[in-house]
Structures are given as structure tokens and as C-alpha cells.
Design a protein around this motif. Structure first.
Motif, PDB file in Angstrom:
ATOM      1  N   LYS A 166       0.622  -1.302  -0.354  1.00 17.44           N
ATOM      2  CA  LYS A 166       0.177  -0.169  -0.053  1.00 17.44           C
ATOM      3  C   LYS A 166       0.734   0.857   0.303  1.00 17.44           C
ATOM      4  CE  LYS A 166      -1.320   0.280   5.147  1.00 17.44           C
ATOM      5  NZ  LYS A 166      -0.744  -1.291   5.349  1.00 17.44           N
ATOM      6  N   TYR A 167       2.257   1.417   0.621  1.00 15.46           N
ATOM      7  CA  TYR A 167       2.644   2.175   0.087  1.00 15.46           C
ATOM      8  C   TYR A 167       3.488   2.543  -0.514  1.00 15.46           C
ATOM      9  CZ  TYR A 167       3.072   2.564   5.572  1.00 15.46           C
ATOM     10  OH  TYR A 167       2.266   1.957   6.564  1.00 15.46           O
TER      11      TYR A 167
ATOM     12  N   LEU B  59      -7.373   7.767  -2.779  1.00 18.62           N
ATOM     13  CA  LEU B  59      -6.955   6.725  -2.014  1.00 18.62           C
ATOM     14  C   LEU B  59      -5.831   6.958  -1.226  1.00 18.62           C
ATOM     15  CD1 LEU B  59      -9.657   4.664  -0.840  1.00 18.62           C
ATOM     16  CD2 LEU B  59      -8.565   2.985  -1.908  1.00 18.62           C
ATOM     17  N   MET B  60      -5.465   7.550  -1.879  1.00 17.83           N
ATOM     18  CA  MET B  60      -3.139   7.463  -1.209  1.00 17.83           C
ATOM     19  C   MET B  60      -3.246   8.610  -0.099  1.00 17.83           C
ATOM     20  SD  MET B  60      -1.194   7.559  -4.379  1.00 17.83           S
ATOM     21  CE  MET B  60      -1.562   6.550  -5.545  1.00 17.83           C
ATOM     22  N   ALA B  61      -4.372   8.738   0.171  1.00 16.64           N
ATOM     23  CA  ALA B  61      -4.276  10.026   1.595  1.00 16.64           C
ATOM     24  C   ALA B  61      -4.370   9.652   2.899  1.00 16.64           C
ATOM     25  CB  ALA B  61      -5.182  10.741   1.455  1.00 16.64           C
TER      26      ALA B  61
ATOM     27  N   LEU C 211      -9.904   7.304  -7.991  1.00 19.63           N
ATOM     28  CA  LEU C 211      -9.830   6.940  -6.392  1.00 19.63           C
ATOM     29  C   LEU C 211      -8.928   5.813  -5.812  1.00 19.63           C
ATOM     30  CD1 LEU C 211     -12.625   5.867  -4.365  1.00 19.63           C
ATOM     31  CD2 LEU C 211     -12.524   4.839  -5.715  1.00 19.63           C
ATOM     32  N   ASP C 212      -7.958   5.551  -6.679  1.00 16.15           N
ATOM     33  CA  ASP C 212      -6.727   5.309  -6.567  1.00 16.15           C
ATOM     34  C   ASP C 212      -6.410   6.338  -5.812  1.00 16.15           C
ATOM     35  OD1 ASP C 212      -6.951   2.240  -6.308  1.00 16.15           O
ATOM     36  OD2 ASP C 212      -6.952   2.247  -8.126  1.00 16.15           O
ATOM     37  N   MET C 213      -5.872   7.108  -6.644  1.00 16.02           N
ATOM     38  CA  MET C 213      -4.983   8.717  -6.255  1.00 16.02           C
ATOM     39  C   MET C 213      -5.660   9.793  -4.505  1.00 16.02           C
ATOM     40  SD  MET C 213      -2.772   9.305  -7.927  1.00 16.02           S
ATOM     41  CE  MET C 213      -1.842  11.123  -8.182  1.00 16.02           C
TER      42      MET C 213
ATOM     43  N   GLN D 208      -7.592  12.976   3.223  1.00 14.62           N
ATOM     44  CA  GLN D 208      -6.187  13.652   4.433  1.00 14.62           C
ATOM     45  C   GLN D 208      -6.751  13.796   5.689  1.00 14.62           C
ATOM     46  OE1 GLN D 208      -2.798  15.351   2.011  1.00 14.62           O
ATOM     47  NE2 GLN D 208      -1.832  14.620   4.215  1.00 14.62           N
TER      48      GLN D 208
ATOM     49  N   ARG E 273      -1.273  -2.773  -4.466  1.00 14.91           N
ATOM     50  CA  ARG E 273      -1.989  -3.319  -3.453  1.00 14.91           C
ATOM     51  C   ARG E 273      -2.699  -4.873  -4.245  1.00 14.91           C
ATOM     52  NH1 ARG E 273      -5.076   1.134  -2.826  1.00 14.91           N
ATOM     53  NH2 ARG E 273      -6.957   0.413  -4.040  1.00 14.91           N
TER      54      ARG E 273
ATOM     55  N   TYR F 114      -0.481  18.752   1.683  1.00 14.90           N
ATOM     56  CA  TYR F 114       0.777  19.621  -0.019  1.00 14.90           C
ATOM     57  C   TYR F 114       0.133  19.378  -1.003  1.00 14.90           C
ATOM     58  CZ  TYR F 114       4.362  20.730  -2.879  1.00 14.90           C
ATOM     59  OH  TYR F 114       5.212  20.628  -4.151  1.00 14.90           O
TER      60      TYR F 114
ATOM     61  N   SER G  95      -2.082   0.305  -9.375  1.00 19.50           N
ATOM     62  CA  SER G  95      -2.081  -0.449  -8.775  1.00 19.50           C
ATOM     63  C   SER G  95      -1.812  -0.941  -7.406  1.00 19.50           C
ATOM     64  CB  SER G  95      -3.592   0.273  -7.252  1.00 19.50           C
ATOM     65  OG  SER G  95      -3.656  -0.389  -6.297  1.00 19.50           O
TER      66      SER G  95
ATOM     67  N   ASP H 294       2.698   2.825  -3.763  1.00 20.49           N
ATOM     68  CA  ASP H 294       1.675   3.861  -5.016  1.00 20.49           C
ATOM     69  C   ASP H 294       1.879   4.999  -4.280  1.00 20.49           C
ATOM     70  OD1 ASP H 294       0.077   1.769  -6.306  1.00 20.49           O
ATOM     71  OD2 ASP H 294      -2.611   2.284  -5.272  1.00 20.49           O
ATOM     72  N   LEU H 295       2.326   5.488  -2.991  1.00 16.13           N
ATOM     73  CA  LEU H 295       2.737   6.642  -2.317  1.00 16.13           C
ATOM     74  C   LEU H 295       3.948   6.981  -3.069  1.00 16.13           C
ATOM     75  CD1 LEU H 295       0.434   5.662  -0.525  1.00 16.13           C
ATOM     76  CD2 LEU H 295       1.181   7.254   0.822  1.00 16.13           C
TER      77      LEU H 295
ATOM     78  N   ARG I 235      -8.033  14.780  -2.542  1.00 20.59           N
ATOM     79  CA  ARG I 235      -7.371  13.316  -2.065  1.00 20.59           C
ATOM     80  C   ARG I 235      -6.190  14.413  -0.696  1.00 20.59           C
ATOM     81  NH1 ARG I 235      -1.392  11.635  -4.757  1.00 20.59           N
ATOM     82  NH2 ARG I 235      -0.399  14.047  -3.903  1.00 20.59           N
TER      83      ARG I 235
ATOM     84  N   LEU J  33      -6.583  16.618  -6.018  1.00 20.22           N
ATOM     85  CA  LEU J  33      -4.940  16.441  -5.399  1.00 20.22           C
ATOM     86  C   LEU J  33      -6.029  16.685  -4.540  1.00 20.22           C
ATOM     87  CD1 LEU J  33      -2.060  16.872  -7.983  1.00 20.22           C
ATOM     88  CD2 LEU J  33      -2.656  14.619  -6.736  1.00 20.22           C
TER      89      LEU J  33
ATOM     90  N   VAL K 189      -3.740   6.185   3.241  1.00 19.18           N
ATOM     91  CA  VAL K 189      -3.053   4.829   3.008  1.00 19.18           C
ATOM     92  C   VAL K 189      -2.174   5.170   4.861  1.00 19.18           C
ATOM     93  CG1 VAL K 189      -0.910   3.787   2.342  1.00 19.18           C
ATOM     94  CG2 VAL K 189      -2.394   3.893   0.821  1.00 19.18           C
TER      95      VAL K 189
ATOM     96  N   ALA L 257       5.349  14.128   1.722  1.00 20.72           N
ATOM     97  CA  ALA L 257       4.189  15.219   2.571  1.00 20.72           C
ATOM     98  C   ALA L 257       2.916  14.106   2.388  1.00 20.72           C
ATOM     99  CB  ALA L 257       3.840  15.829   0.824  1.00 20.72           C
ATOM    100  N   LEU L 258       2.764  12.642   2.394  1.00 19.41           N
ATOM    101  CA  LEU L 258       1.882  12.285   2.282  1.00 19.41           C
ATOM    102  C   LEU L 258       1.879  11.351   3.931  1.00 19.41           C
ATOM    103  CD1 LEU L 258       0.357  11.356  -0.834  1.00 19.41           C
ATOM    104  CD2 LEU L 258      -0.741  12.612   0.287  1.00 19.41           C
TER     105      LEU L 258
END
Lengths: 339, 270
Positions: free
Chosen positions: A220-221, B101-103, B97-99, B158, A284, B83, A282, A223-224, B154, B151, B105, A234-235
Motif C-alpha cells: 500500500k506504500y 485513496l493514497m491520502a 479513486l486510487d489517487m 487526508q 495493492r 500538500y 495500483s 503507490d505513494l 486527495r 489532488l 494509507v 508530504a503524504l
């Protein structure tokens, strides 16, 4: 909801893998019928009376085919998962354990190990250490030439790293005993599953399975991470920690595959691409699915090499022959990364 | 109730390889504000943002929500500030949606995968900005404006109240620039706090509660928009001619276009 779809894909792929594994146990130069197989299972698991003498069947299944099937599954899963993880960590769809030099480094390390020690553990450790050195060297060369993250430069760094360790390996071959060690090294390097033994396979299964599970849990990390360091930080991602752990796990899994079966190229490069084309990028889903599809791919390649051809060709050669045309198709989709 | 500023920067100096980028920066961002950070390229505004977000290491005296920045992990900071970078280039073309959803994780435990609730939060964020119909589209195929909106969604997912945006309208077409600014404005009226860099003094005038101007690594003005964006300031910072006019209830900033061709034409008519 997409997570239900995720599970659906994984379950279907796992069922296909299970069926293929069973067929691989049954089919070969000596075919075993499904009913005989179930009689045998009944006899072994539930102590039902034997319908025939199972000595030969047991020996074929347990001593010859099971280790080979297990090894194909493990190595296919290890290479494809590592490939997907390297691609995410370097934000670069054109890298793989082969291209980053990990396989060459690990084969040099393993050959060193074979030369200096009879001990299996030393061979594995050296394979991992030099696999890690090779990827480090590829990254160093790639970043030395240019400051910014460059897809092409990292690939070139990997090419240089792989050639370096291939040359070093040649030195080992040159000094190796031409009557015993040299043929062993050469045959092993071509990539083969035929030397698989159950005990060795089960021993290497533990670290490989743990690395794959580790990568699946971290997926899951990824993707980021693939958005670049700044956005990932930043996330809220601990970028350094995730990157180093992921690279260690991917290197470990792919290096151990080299110890067991030599250099099996292309799996780590093409399987993640095929999955991205089918179900999207993705991680995941990509990471666990890479493990299962990679296993299916190598199991099928091994089946082709055993069944379709009268001479058994090393599986490393076969995966290259299958992988190259697939990659040419895939490259059209990946070309955006070159910009 | 007295609230602490969400961001507080005290006497910040920063050099990059012996090159002084920022000197003596004092800056606050209070809750509910929309602050525009104005200045030419290389004035240090991006560096300031990256220092605040801990994307560049610093030991300087920066406080986030009254706590030292040094004491924050990236994860903790992501629970205070979102950010929104200028543009997003990844070779992997994720679904919208995946983009979003990253918020979610880094809010999950190590072994956890996004739950039904995380999907709901992500969908709600997309609905809030009216993008839910694009949830299955590939992010890379969206227009620049749609990407910025995703963004923003997202950042909403968050679940923080403070957004830092780096030149949000850069590269957007004219209509999308205005639509994005309107969206930021409506989010601000719901109580979200914004710090955004911009190259458009006119946008800063239209929709900021405060404008900060940076020049050569120093803050040269920090006040209400009409007080900061004056003819003199714009002409000095950007080295052009400009005018501030009143249009409806808004002050607007207009550059004065002077080309040699116009001068030549002018001379010809005489």
C-alpha cells in the motif's frame, strides 16, 4: 467497490495456479491419472486401503515433480514480485532484478560461495550480498551521470553493473576446476529447475516466502512512493525506511532464486507490465498478483520445457525466448517512461 | 478562544550550497486564512514551502500547531497539513479513486489495507469537488485542471484543515484557472486554511485574506491584499508597468502592455 474486485482477481489467479500445479505433478514422461492421484492422496492422508502399489508414483511425485513444481512457484513469484517492487521503488517501469544487475551480482556471489565453501548458507549469503552491491552500484552509476532521477540513466547503470559482475564471474569460471566446479557453475547459470531437491527447496522457501509476504504487506506504500519522494513524504510516508526495506526484500528474493536455479531473466520485467495492462497499476493488487502470475508463468514455462520439447532446454533460455516478444509489445505501453 | 497559528516561522535563514536562499523570514499562517505567496522565480517561495513541509531538512525555528517542526515525523505532519504539488508525473497511471485513496494509507496500521470507510471518505472527497463521475478514469488522461481538483480531493480525504498549494493554476487553461480559484474560495469559506504560491498578483487580489511578497529571499510585504498589491510594488518586483483598477467590488491588477511595435506604430501616427 474495488477491493472486492482486487480479491476476485487474486482468487481466480490462485485457482489457476492450484490447477496448474496439480497438472504439473501428474503430467510428464510418465503420466499419472487423476483418479490414481486421488487414490494415492486418500491412501496417504486418510489411510484408506491402497488400490495399487504406490511406490513408483510416490517417488515420481515426491522426489522428482513436487520439488520442481514448488521451486517454479517460488522462483516465479520471487522474480515477478521483486520486479514490481524495484519498478515502484525506482519509479521506473523499465527496471527488473535482471536489468539492475541483481541477478548477475547474485550469480557472482553464489559462484564465489561455491568456490570457497561447501556450505549452502555461505552461498546464499554471498549471493544476497553481491546482489545488493550490484543494485547499489547501478544506482550509483545512474546518479553519478545525472543529478535528476532519470529512467534511462538507471537502466544504463544497471547494464554497466550487470556487465561488471558478469566479467567477475568469468574470472571465477576461468579459475574454477574445469572437470567439476566449472561445468556445475555453467549448467546452474543457464537456469534450470531440474536439480531441485525437496529439502533444499523447502529450506530456501522460508526466506523467499517471508520476503514476498513482506513486500505484499508493504504494497500500500508503493503507490505513494511511485509519486516521487516529495509527494510521498508530504503524504506521511517514511520514504527512506520503506525504500531500503523494500529493496532489501526484493534483492533477497531475487538473489535466492539465482542460488536455486541460476539466472532466469525477463520474468521480473514483463509480469508486472502484463498485470498493469490487465488490471491497472495500483500496487495493492499488483504486488500479490505478481507473485501468483509470476508463479503461473514459470510453472507453465517449465511445463512447456518438459512436455512439448523432446530435449529439455534450460528454463532461463526459455523465459528469454518467451519474454522478449512479450516485452516488445509491452514496450509500446511503457514508452511514456522514456520521456 | 485564542488559537495558535497553524504555521509559525521565526527568523529563518537558509542557504543552499553557500548560496543564500532565505534570510530573516518571519511568517505566520493563522486558521481560516487564505494566504498568497507572491514573488518572481527564484525568490525563495518554493524553498520556504518545502522547509515548512519538512521536504528539506532544517533546524530552524518553525512551529506547526505550536509544536516544534523537528518533533514531527512525516506521518504526524501529514495529519496537520496537506500538500498539493504543482503537477504530478508518474509513469504509473493510477485510477482517480486510487489517487485519492493514497491520502488514507499512512493512517492505516502496517498490516491493514484500506477499509470500506477509507473508500467512503475518498468517494465523499471526490463528491465534494464534483468529480465522482471520474473515479474510474486514469489520472494521467485528465486535463491539468482536473488533476489539480483530484489532488485537492486527495487533500480533503487526508482529513486536515490546512492546504499548501504550489502554483495551483500553473499550466491550466483560462477557464480551469478561474474554476479552480472558485473551488479554493468555496473551500476556504467552509473553514479550510490555504497557503498558496502564485505568479498572478490579480489572483492574489481576488481571493486572499493576506498577501506575502518575497524578493531575493526576504519578505518585503505582508499585509491585506489591497495594501500589498500596489502599482509601485508590482512595478518594482516584476520590472513591468502595471495599474490597479477597481472593477465591481474588487480591486484588480492589470499589467500595461508596451511593445516596441506599439511604440513604432505610435511614432508613425505622429
Amino acid at each position: 467497490m474495488s477491493h472486492i474486485n482486487d480479491a476476485k482477481y487474486l482468487i481466480i489467479a490462485t485457482i489457476i495456479l492450484a490447477v496448474l500445479s496439480m497438472l504439473s505433478l501428474l503430467w510428464g514422461q510418465f503420466d499419472i491419472s487423476i483418479s490414481t492421484f486421488f487414490d494415492y492422496l486418500n491412501h496417504k492422508l486418510f489411510s484408506s486401503p491402497a488400490t495399487q502399489d504406490f511406490t513408483l508414483i510416490e517417488s515420481i511425485i515426491l522426489d522428482i515433480r513436487l520439488p520442481r513444481v514448488l521451486l517454479a512457484i517460488l522462483i516465479g513469484a520471487a522474480l515477478a514480485t521483486s520486479g514490481a517492487v524495484f519498478q515502484a521503488m525506482f519509479v521506473n517501469p523499465l527496471v527488473s532484478p535482471g536489468i539492475l544487475g541483481v541477478l548477475a551480482g547474485a550469480s557472482f556471489g553464489a559462484a564465489c560461495g561455491m568456490l570457497i565453501s561447501e556450505h549452502w548458507f555461505i552461498v546464499q549469503i554471498l549471493a544476497f550480498v553481491f546482489g545488493f552491491v550490484a543494485v547499489g552500484f547501478a544506482v550509483f552509476i545512474g546518479s553519478m551521470v545525472t543529478n535528476s532521477r532519470s529512467t534511462v540513466m538507471l537502466v544504463l547503470g544497471g547494464v554497466i553493473s550487470a556487465s561488471l559482475f558478469t566479467s567477475l564471474l568469468s574470472i571465477i569460471k576461468y579459475v574454477a576446476d574445469p572437470y567439476s566446479t566449472l561445468p556445475a557453475i555453467v549448467y546452474w547459470l543457464m537456469g534450470s529447475l531440474s536439480m531441485a531437491e525437496l529439502n533444499e527447496t523447502l529450506l530456501v522457501a522460508i526466506p523467499i516466502t517471508l520476503s514476498i509476504l513482506g513486500m505484499v504487506f508493504m504494497s500500500k506504500y508503493f503507490d505513494l512512493m511511485s509519486l516521487g519522494d516529495e509527494e510521498a513524504k508530504a503524504l506521511g510516508v517514511n520514504v527512506k525506511l520503506i525504500r531500503i526495506v523494500a529493496i532489501i526484500l526484493a534483492t533477497l528474493a531475487s538473489s535466492l532464486s539465482v542460488v536455486m536455479a541460476g539466472i532466469i531473466g525477463w520474468v521480473g520485467l514483463i509480469i508486472p507490465h502484463i498485470i498493469r495492462m490487465a488490471v491497472g497499476p495500483s500496487h495493492r493488487l499488483l504486488i500479490p498478483l505478481s507473485a501468483v502470475i509470476g508463479a503461473i508463468f514459470l510453472l507453465s514455462a517449465d511445463a512447456i520445457s518438459r512436455l512439448a520439447l523432446s530435449v529439455e532446454i534450460p528454463i532461463g533460455i526459455l523465459t528469454s525466448l518467451i519474454g522478449i516478444p512479450i516485452f516488445i509489445i509491452v514496450l509500446r505501453n511503457a514508452r511514456a517512461a522514456w520521456n | 478562544m485564542e488559537l495558535n497559528p497553524i504555521i509559525e516561522v521565526n527568523d529563518l535563514h537558509f542557504s543552499y550550497k553557500n548560496h543564500k536562499v532565505l534570510s530573516g523570514i518571519n511568517f505566520e499562517l493563522n486558521r481560516g486564512e487564505v494566504v498568497s505567496l507572491l514573488g518572481i522565480n527564484g525568490c525563495g517561495k518554493s524553498t520556504l514551502i518545502k522547509l515548512i513541509l519538512k521536504l528539506i531538512h532544517t533546524d530552524a525555528d518553525i512551529k506547526i500547531d505550536a509544536k516544534e517542526l523537528k518533533s514531527y515525523s512525516h506521518k504526524d505532519l501529514a495529519h496537520k497539513i496537506a500538500y498539493i504539488p504543482q503537477y504530478n508525473n508518474t509513469p504509473f497511471n493510477y485510477q482517480v479513486l486510487d489517487m485519492v485513496l493514497m491520502a488514507r494509507v499512512t493512517k492505516l496500521g502496517f498490516f491493514a489495507q484500506p477499509s470500506k470507510k477509507d473508500y467512503e471518505v475518498a468517494m465523499a472527497a471526490l463528491e465534494k469537488i464534483g468529480m465522482e463521475h471520474l473515479k474510474n478514469r486514469a489520472f494521467g488522461q485528465l486535463s491539468g485542471g482536473q488533476k489539480q481538483m483530484v489532488l485537492l480531493a486527495r487533500s480533503i480525504a487526508q482529513e486536515v484543515n490546512t492546504f499548501i498549494m504550489d502554483e495551483p493554476v500553473a499550466g491550466l487553461d483560462y477557464g480551469n484557472q478561474i474554476r479552480l480559484l472558485e473551488l479554493i474560495d468555496s473551500l476556504a469559506s467552509e473553514g479550510y486554511t490555504f497557503l498558496k504560491t502564485t505568479h498572478y498578483p490579480d489572483h492574489a487580489l481576488l481571493m486572499s485574506s493576506r498577501v506575502v511578497v518575497m524578493h531575493e529571499g526576504v519578505i518585503v510585504a505582508d499585509d491585506a491584499p489591497d495594501a500589498v498589491i500596489t502599482k509601485e510594488m508590482i512595478e518594482k518586483i516584476y520590472d513591468i508597468k502595471a495599474d490597479i483598477i477597481t472593477h465591481g467590488e474588487h480591486k484588480r491588477c492589470l499589467p500595461i502592455f508596451e511593445t516596441n511595435r506599439q511604440k513604432d506604430l505610435h511614432e508613425l501616427t505622429i
